[in-house]
Write an enzyme that holds these catalytic residues in place. Structure first.
Site, PDB file in Angstrom:
ATOM      1  N   ARG A  19      52.525  72.643-118.792  1.00  0.00           N
ATOM      2  CA  ARG A  19      51.771  72.440-120.621  1.00  0.00           C
ATOM      3  C   ARG A  19      50.784  73.681-120.724  1.00  0.00           C
ATOM      4  O   ARG A  19      50.823  74.083-120.356  1.00  0.00           O
ATOM      5  CB  ARG A  19      50.891  71.299-120.761  1.00  0.00           C
ATOM      6  CG  ARG A  19      51.090  70.210-119.717  1.00  0.00           C
ATOM      7  CD  ARG A  19      50.601  69.094-119.889  1.00  0.00           C
ATOM      8  NE  ARG A  19      49.053  68.629-119.531  1.00  0.00           N
ATOM      9  CZ  ARG A  19      47.849  68.230-119.322  1.00  0.00           C
ATOM     10  NH1 ARG A  19      47.318  68.646-120.400  1.00  0.00           N
ATOM     11  NH2 ARG A  19      46.523  68.454-118.534  1.00  0.00           N
ATOM     12  N   GLY A  20      50.923  73.054-122.584  1.00  0.00           N
ATOM     13  CA  GLY A  20      50.440  74.326-123.375  1.00  0.00           C
ATOM     14  C   GLY A  20      49.943  75.817-122.733  1.00  0.00           C
ATOM     15  O   GLY A  20      51.466  76.222-122.954  1.00  0.00           O
ATOM     16  N   TYR A 156      29.971  72.029-123.906  1.00  0.00           N
ATOM     17  CA  TYR A 156      30.538  72.221-123.376  1.00  0.00           C
ATOM     18  C   TYR A 156      29.745  74.075-122.328  1.00  0.00           C
ATOM     19  O   TYR A 156      30.848  74.135-122.284  1.00  0.00           O
ATOM     20  CB  TYR A 156      31.571  73.727-124.215  1.00  0.00           C
ATOM     21  CG  TYR A 156      32.530  74.159-124.005  1.00  0.00           C
ATOM     22  CD1 TYR A 156      33.793  73.574-124.327  1.00  0.00           C
ATOM     23  CD2 TYR A 156      32.433  75.859-124.036  1.00  0.00           C
ATOM     24  CE1 TYR A 156      34.917  74.799-124.368  1.00  0.00           C
ATOM     25  CE2 TYR A 156      34.194  76.488-123.443  1.00  0.00           C
ATOM     26  CZ  TYR A 156      35.154  75.335-123.403  1.00  0.00           C
ATOM     27  OH  TYR A 156      36.364  76.685-123.138  1.00  0.00           O
ATOM     28  N   LYS A 163      33.409  79.708-117.524  1.00  0.00           N
ATOM     29  CA  LYS A 163      34.072  80.886-118.337  1.00  0.00           C
ATOM     30  C   LYS A 163      33.492  82.027-117.561  1.00  0.00           C
ATOM     31  O   LYS A 163      34.287  82.543-117.669  1.00  0.00           O
ATOM     32  CB  LYS A 163      34.066  80.402-119.545  1.00  0.00           C
ATOM     33  CG  LYS A 163      35.540  79.789-119.687  1.00  0.00           C
ATOM     34  CD  LYS A 163      36.970  79.235-118.875  1.00  0.00           C
ATOM     35  CE  LYS A 163      38.133  78.602-119.022  1.00  0.00           C
ATOM     36  NZ  LYS A 163      39.780  78.848-118.437  1.00  0.00           N
ATOM     37  N   THR A 194      46.829  72.382-128.171  1.00  0.00           N
ATOM     38  CA  THR A 194      47.151  71.922-126.900  1.00  0.00           C
ATOM     39  C   THR A 194      46.725  70.555-126.699  1.00  0.00           C
ATOM     40  O   THR A 194      45.685  70.201-127.012  1.00  0.00           O
ATOM     41  CB  THR A 194      46.813  73.061-125.575  1.00  0.00           C
ATOM     42  OG1 THR A 194      45.405  73.165-125.752  1.00  0.00           O
ATOM     43  CG2 THR A 194      47.485  74.632-125.796  1.00  0.00           C
TER      44      THR A 194
HETATM   45  N1  LIG Z   1      43.220  75.242-126.185  1.00  0.00           N
HETATM   46  C1  LIG Z   1      42.195  75.984-126.468  1.00  0.00           C
HETATM   47  O1  LIG Z   1      42.445  76.433-127.396  1.00  0.00           O
HETATM   48  C2  LIG Z   1      41.693  76.817-125.353  1.00  0.00           C
HETATM   49  C3  LIG Z   1      41.047  77.919-125.833  1.00  0.00           C
HETATM   50  C4  LIG Z   1      40.148  78.933-124.688  1.00  0.00           C
HETATM   51  C5  LIG Z   1      40.667  79.014-123.892  1.00  0.00           C
HETATM   52  N2  LIG Z   1      41.436  78.663-123.221  1.00  0.00           N
HETATM   53  C6  LIG Z   1      42.065  77.903-122.148  1.00  0.00           C
HETATM   54  O2  LIG Z   1      43.739  77.981-121.486  1.00  0.00           O
HETATM   55  C7  LIG Z   1      44.157  77.759-120.380  1.00  0.00           C
HETATM   56  C8  LIG Z   1      44.686  76.544-120.097  1.00  0.00           C
HETATM   57  O3  LIG Z   1      45.072  75.909-121.489  1.00  0.00           O
HETATM   58  P1  LIG Z   1      45.549  74.984-122.549  1.00  0.00           P
HETATM   59  O4  LIG Z   1      44.694  74.406-123.373  1.00  0.00           O
HETATM   60  O5  LIG Z   1      46.470  75.123-122.143  1.00  0.00           O
HETATM   61  O6  LIG Z   1      45.338  73.439-120.879  1.00  0.00           O
HETATM   62  P2  LIG Z   1      45.930  72.174-121.671  1.00  0.00           P
HETATM   63  O7  LIG Z   1      46.655  71.722-122.405  1.00  0.00           O
HETATM   64  O8  LIG Z   1      45.120  71.361-120.737  1.00  0.00           O
HETATM   65  O9  LIG Z   1      46.960  72.143-119.426  1.00  0.00           O
HETATM   66  C9  LIG Z   1      45.711  72.140-118.412  1.00  0.00           C
HETATM   67  C10 LIG Z   1      46.979  73.003-117.166  1.00  0.00           C
HETATM   68  O10 LIG Z   1      45.662  73.048-116.462  1.00  0.00           O
HETATM   69  C11 LIG Z   1      45.900  72.579-115.074  1.00  0.00           C
HETATM   70  N3  LIG Z   1      45.755  71.808-114.477  1.00  0.00           N
HETATM   71  C12 LIG Z   1      43.779  71.255-114.363  1.00  0.00           C
HETATM   72  N4  LIG Z   1      43.159  71.022-113.577  1.00  0.00           N
HETATM   73  C13 LIG Z   1      43.885  71.839-112.823  1.00  0.00           C
HETATM   74  C14 LIG Z   1      43.650  72.096-110.820  1.00  0.00           C
HETATM   75  N5  LIG Z   1      42.893  71.435-110.891  1.00  0.00           N
HETATM   76  N6  LIG Z   1      44.364  72.285-110.605  1.00  0.00           N
HETATM   77  C15 LIG Z   1      45.605  72.699-111.064  1.00  0.00           C
HETATM   78  N7  LIG Z   1      46.225  72.654-111.825  1.00  0.00           N
HETATM   79  C16 LIG Z   1      45.190  72.232-112.742  1.00  0.00           C
HETATM   80  C17 LIG Z   1      47.257  70.785-115.941  1.00  0.00           C
HETATM   81  O11 LIG Z   1      48.193  70.087-115.161  1.00  0.00           O
HETATM   82  P3  LIG Z   1      48.405  68.542-115.087  1.00  0.00           P
HETATM   83  O12 LIG Z   1      49.289  69.189-116.089  1.00  0.00           O
HETATM   84  O13 LIG Z   1      49.067  68.864-113.795  1.00  0.00           O
HETATM   85  O14 LIG Z   1      47.242  67.656-116.195  1.00  0.00           O
HETATM   86  C18 LIG Z   1      48.254  71.535-116.558  1.00  0.00           C
HETATM   87  O15 LIG Z   1      48.853  72.025-116.484  1.00  0.00           O
HETATM   88  C19 LIG Z   1      42.711  77.465-119.600  1.00  0.00           C
HETATM   89  O16 LIG Z   1      42.340  78.012-118.433  1.00  0.00           O
HETATM   90  C20 LIG Z   1      41.624  76.595-120.851  1.00  0.00           C
HETATM   91  O17 LIG Z   1      40.188  77.055-120.554  1.00  0.00           O
HETATM   92  C21 LIG Z   1      42.396  77.025-123.837  1.00  0.00           C
END
Ligand SMILES: NC(=O)c1ccc[n+]([C@@H]2O[C@H](COP(=O)([O-])OP(=O)(O)OC[C@H]3O[C@@H](n4cnc5c(N)ncnc54)[C@H](OP(=O)(O)O)[C@@H]3O)[C@@H](O)[C@H]2O)c1
Length: 259
Positions: A19-20, A156, A163, A194
């Site tokens: 995802r995401g 957070y 992080k 996301t």
């Molecule tokens: N969205 C934002 O605004 C934002 C901003 C800054 C940084 N980020 C960073 O970008 C990255 C991706 O974020 P996102 O928003 O795309 O997140 P997301 O939509 O919540 O997706 C998280 C993904 O990580 C997987 N995951 C979670 N825990 C896990 C574990 N213990 N082992 C293996 N896989 C695991 C989930 O798997 P499942 O699908 O099986 O649950 C999912 O595929 C993260 O590092 C986040 O901190 C995001």
């Protein structure tokens, strides 16, 4: 001029790529020619869909369930990579999770879970990745961080600290792995819409997203593909002299001092 790097015969692991942002990175690397290991924790169907889209591009893809916070799961994940592909070129540490609450009500379990998924996983998965990258003559690692590593965001504290640890690990690994021809960097995206955002109660029913757009010099929110573009650049030979850096991809949002 086509600036998209070419990754034919390259093998990429993207954690949390069902995802995401992880999905966008996996699809982008595949679009550049790489074969991809898609990893998920709980949601198999979206991970299988990511793999299906990668195979549709003519690339190889496998789906591996693994909790990156668990050493045994890391061993199994990299065992599957070795068995299927024999080596690894790119490791994108994207999976993240977190117990979001104020510092004064954070729990030991929430802290440990968050640190282990977001930070400890990078260190121990990197240890497992190195022998597979050495088989390829080198490789690239990119960790996905967040502005919470150095700025204070509501509830957070645990994710922010995890992080910060992740960014520090990025610098240490960049130096230690340089002699093995392994390039290590991080990308820190601004707000990306996301599923992760649904966990921020403070973001729901608020003006956070319209305000973020209004305060972003680039005039829009960051899209997952914006992050994927920078990750693939960091995996390309063009970025070989960028080491241990955290590249901010936020459309200029953090440049502005609030009035
Ligand atoms: N969205 C934002 O605004 C934002 C901003 C800054 C940084 N980020 C960073 O970008 C990255 C991706 O974020 P996102 O928003 O795309 O997140 P997301 O939509 O919540 O997706 C998280 C993904 O990580 C997987 N995951 C979670 N825990 C896990 C574990 N213990 N082992 C293996 N896989 C695991 C989930 O798997 P499942 O699908 O099986 O649950 C999912 O595929 C993260 O590092 C986040 O901190 C995001």
């Amino acid at each position: 001029m086509d600036l998209q790097p070419t990754f034919h015969n390259k093998i990429a692991l993207v954690t949390g790529s069902g995802r995401g942002i992880g999905k966008a990175i996996a699809l982008h690397l595949a679009d550049c020619g790489a074969d991809v290991i898609v990893n998920f924790l709980k949601n198999q169907a979206p991970a299988e869909e990511t793999a299906r889209q990668i195979r549709e591009m003519g690339r190889r893809a496998i789906v591996v369930q693994a909790n990156v916070a668990k050493e045994d799961d890391i061993t199994r994940l990299f065992g599957a990579i070795e068995e299927t592909f024999g080596g690894l070129d790119f490791f994108i540490s994207n999976a993240a999770s977190g117990f979001n609450r104020p510092a004064m009500t954070q729990k030991v379990m929430g802290w440990d879970w968050t640190m282990n998924v977001n930070a400890r996983s990078f260190l121990f998965a990197a240890q497992a990745a190195v022998p597979l990258m050495e088989k390829q003559g080198g490789g690239c690692m990119v960790a996905i961080s967040s502005p919470g590593s150095h700025r204070v965001m509501p509830d957070y504290v645990a994710v922010g600290a995890s992080k910060a640890a992740l960014e520090s690990l990025t610098r240490y690994l960049a130096v230690e792995l340089a002699p093995r021809n392994i390039v290590v960097n991080a990308v820190s995206p601004g707000l990306v819409e996301t599923d992760a955002l649904n966990f921020f109660a403070s973001l729901k029913d608020s003006n956070t997203i319209p305000n973020a757009i209004a305060n972003t010099p680039a005039g829009r929110l960051v899209q997952p593909e914006d992050v994927a573009n920078v990750v693939s650049f960091l995996c390309s030979p063009a970025a070989a002299m960028i080491r241990g850096q955290v590249i901010i991809v936020d459309g200029g949002y953090t440049l502005i001092v609030p009035r």
